[in-house]
Motif scaffolding. Structure first.
Motif: not given
Ligand SMILES: NC(=O)c1ccc[n+]([C@@H]2O[C@H](COP(=O)([O-])OP(=O)(O)OC[C@H]3O[C@@H](n4cnc5c(N)ncnc54)[C@H](OP(=O)(O)O)[C@@H]3O)[C@@H](O)[C@H]2O)c1
Length: 269
Positions: A145-147, A149, A186, A188, A206, A236
């Motif tokens: 889950w890159p987003h 945070a 995040r 990323t 991902e 997430a």
């Protein structure tokens, strides 16, 4: 007026010892199972014992007024009974919201009758060290889950708050401090900051949940499943918002993840 630091060679306890000394504390006692190996700083009294063996505690607790409590949910009731019997007046505990994984520590401390200050951190900067092997080997981080945070915090800042609360107990008694770092980031963004510290690109790849677990298993063992599903899955679903709490409580701004990455860059080289 002795302050006992438990888990005193642990990740956070060791930093609590340093933060107390930095603030001028003179009566610091450190609990360890192995005083020789512990290599605690000069001026610290070393006591032998372990929270998971409560029968080792009465001698270590003699004359103790305040204590930093490292989390050992399975023995926390016995530990607090020993602390109460020894006359401890204030416990600063590393725990979590009552409904969380660490909530049993919170509930036990509140039931103990001893004045308390709870420290409730979320994500730690140091959790990024679980990425170190894949960053070293392939300059990638593989997660689902890159987003996702969080508002991670440096363990050193948790220790700074613990030392502040131990030394200035008046304004911290019966307060639960939800601790965050200074930024919501995040996954990323964390990777970007590690890349900047390295001066080289690091990719975020991902991957499905099962692959993320497999990547972390060599580092975390059986905890990898829990970490991916509960911790990363939690980030997430719901990002904890950053607050200026470290600065409010200690007078010093919380460490940024970028600064931490620079300081710890060798782990990722
Ligand atoms: N909200 C949250 O996220 C939250 C809340 C609470 C806790 N936590 C978790 O709590 C942990 C705190 O870690 P920590 O390193 O500061 O302290 P810790 O794991 O609680 O304490 C570690 C210390 O216990 C002692 N110990 C004695 N015998 C041991 C044995 N057989 N196995 C392991 N340790 C032994 C060791 O000291 P000696 O060898 O010197 O005796 C060691 O330094 C973190 O991992 C964190 O994830 C998280």
């Amino acid at each position: 007026m002795t302050i006992l630091v438990t888990g005193a060679t642990g990740n956070i306890g060791r930093k609590v010892v340093d933060q107390l000394l930095t603030r001028g504390a003179t009566d610091v006692r450190a609990l360890t199972t192995d005083p020789e190996r512990a290599a605690l700083p000069e001026g610290v009294e070393v006591a032998r014992g372990w929270l998971r063996r409560p029968h080792t505690l009465p001698a270590a607790l003699r004359g103790v007024d305040r204590m930093y409590l490292a989390p050992t949910p399975d023995t926390v009731d016995e530990v607090l009974a020993a602390a109460r019997d020894a006359g401890v007046r204030h416990v600063v505990d590393l725990s979590g919201e009552p409904e969380s994984w660490w909530g049993s520590v919170t509930r036990a401390v509140e039931a103990s009758g001893i004045a308390w200050t709870h420290l409730w951190p979320g994500d730690f900067f140091e959790n990024a060290l679980t990425w170190a092997p894949q960053v070293r080997a392939a300059r990638t981080v593989r997660e689902p889950w890159p987003h996702a945070a969080s508002a991670p915090i440096a363990m050193d800042d948790i220790a700074a708050v613990a030392a502040t609360a131990l030394l200035d107990e008046g304004s911290h008694v019966h307060r639960a401090h939800s601790l965050t770092g200074p930024e919501t980031l995040r996954r990323t963004a964390l990777v970007e900051r590690i890349a900047a510290a390295l001066g080289e690109p690091v990719g975020f790849v991902e991957v499905p949940r099962d692959e993320a677990v497999a990547v972390l298993e060599p580092v975390m063992g059986a905890d990898a499943v829990w970490y991916v599903d509960a911790v990363l899955g939690g980030f997430a679903e719901h990002a904890r918002e950053a607050t200026p709490i470290v600065e409010e409580l200690t007078g010093k701004p919380g460490t940024t993840f970028a600064a931490w990455a620079v300081e710890n860059v060798d782990a990722f080289r």
